[in-house]
Design an enzyme around this catalytic site. Sequence first.
Site, short mmCIF file in Angstrom:
data_model
loop_
_atom_site.label_atom_id
_atom_site.label_comp_id
_atom_site.label_asym_id
_atom_site.label_seq_id
_atom_site.Cartn_x
_atom_site.Cartn_y
_atom_site.Cartn_z
N ASP A 26 15.69 18.97 -26.35
CA ASP A 26 16.11 20.27 -25.82
C ASP A 26 15.02 20.84 -24.93
O ASP A 26 14.28 20.09 -24.30
CB ASP A 26 16.44 21.21 -27.00
CG ASP A 26 17.61 22.13 -26.69
OD1 ASP A 26 17.44 23.03 -25.86
OD2 ASP A 26 18.69 21.96 -27.29
N HIS A 61 16.76 28.16 -25.44
CA HIS A 61 17.85 27.37 -26.04
C HIS A 61 17.35 26.51 -27.21
O HIS A 61 17.96 26.49 -28.29
CB HIS A 61 18.49 26.50 -24.97
CG HIS A 61 19.72 25.77 -25.40
ND1 HIS A 61 19.68 24.53 -25.98
CD2 HIS A 61 21.03 26.11 -25.32
CE1 HIS A 61 20.91 24.12 -26.25
NE2 HIS A 61 21.76 25.07 -25.85
N ASN A 63 31.66 23.22 -22.97
CA ASN A 63 32.21 24.58 -23.01
C ASN A 63 33.24 24.84 -21.90
O ASN A 63 33.32 25.94 -21.38
CB ASN A 63 31.08 25.60 -22.89
CG ASN A 63 30.03 25.45 -23.96
OD1 ASN A 63 30.33 25.01 -25.07
ND2 ASN A 63 28.80 25.78 -23.64
N SER A 119 26.78 24.03 -28.25
CA SER A 119 25.39 23.80 -28.65
C SER A 119 25.13 24.38 -30.03
O SER A 119 24.53 23.73 -30.90
CB SER A 119 24.43 24.48 -27.66
OG SER A 119 24.23 23.72 -26.51
#
Length: 399
Positions: free
Chosen positions: A131, A164, A255, A317
């Site tokens: 990430d 994130h 998404n 996520s």
Amino acid sequence: MDYYGFWQMLLEEIKAAPTNAQRRIVTFNDPRMYAGALSQWKSLKTKTPGLRQVQVSTLIRAFFVPAAGAGKLMDRYADSLCIEEDHRIQVHSVAPDKSGSAMMPWGVKSIHAPQAWSKSTGVHVKIGVIDTGVDFRHPDLKHSLASGVNLLNRGMMPLDDNGHGTHIAGTLAAAGGTRGMMGVAPRALIYPVKAFDHSGSAYVSDIVLGIDWCVQNKIDIINMSFGMKNRSKALHDVVIKAYRAGIAIIASSGNDGKRGGDYPARYPETIAVGALDRRQRVAAFSNRGPYIDVYGPGEGIPSCWLREGYKEMSGTSMATSHVTGAAALLLALRPGLSPRELKLLLRRTASPVRLRKGQRRASLGGGAADALRLLRAGARARRSSGSSSSAKAAAAAKA
């Protein structure tokens, strides 16, 4: 093959072309040719600074080279090489919703993680989080973090400059107690693998190197809350290598609010995750379809944020980190579980999701993750396996 000439050609092309960030992934059809090229690269790079731009994945026998040099390589060595574009890949989250505060997040409660903690807290399970890095100063994460790796700058710690990765880490394994936030598997250990920059963007080659690092460091599970539309042979190859090494990869579906989804979640060797809202329905933004293995909470999820703060975010996520946390709880009890067995147990123990008007259950794929049901099923499977082994041993002794 003239390996010296191979690298000299690449170097000349790099020097002649304008500087840019584009790269290509180069793999050899013959492993012996890769070994020869690797040996020559190692001997040349100490004296040739330009070749230090080249990176290597030993797991899939690949070189990542500047795009400027790849064209002539393909012209001359077309029979020996496979060259593919190093695509951009993005984290799977919607823009941050709003600031939050320390609490027991609704998603952690929704998958019944607190009820499962009497059986497992994920102790000793190593989770690789590929990430944007993590906020090492966050008080709720300080007992849950290992050093990890920064693939963008090997000399630095994998510090989060986006948020994130810190949010994902909080849902996975925050251990703030009564004054802070609790994640799904608070005794698991997170290994941050920083592959994404401040904008939440990475190259496929960065992901390949991240998975390569996780395999070399014997990570138990990899959380991959990102995706792209393109297929990539290199990415699929390294996912297969991790799968065969016994490492489960849990990936977000995307998404777009559509049937279908992004890679790597669409590869059969991963565990594909969709997102649910608070009413246990598939979130409007979540991708869906028969390939989804399980859904997790993904709408308005509060978790850790930069500068020791908290924030609500939505996306597949966020759903993925809930499922990875549940998997960590199970692997603490069943450390020898294979990725295939983990996927089957997650699917088998999922609860039915609530349907929106006009939806058919079969069109959605899996159900809602439930950590407590997962642990109970895992314990039953272990007892059953133990009884079967004992019976076989007794029969062999009598024979």
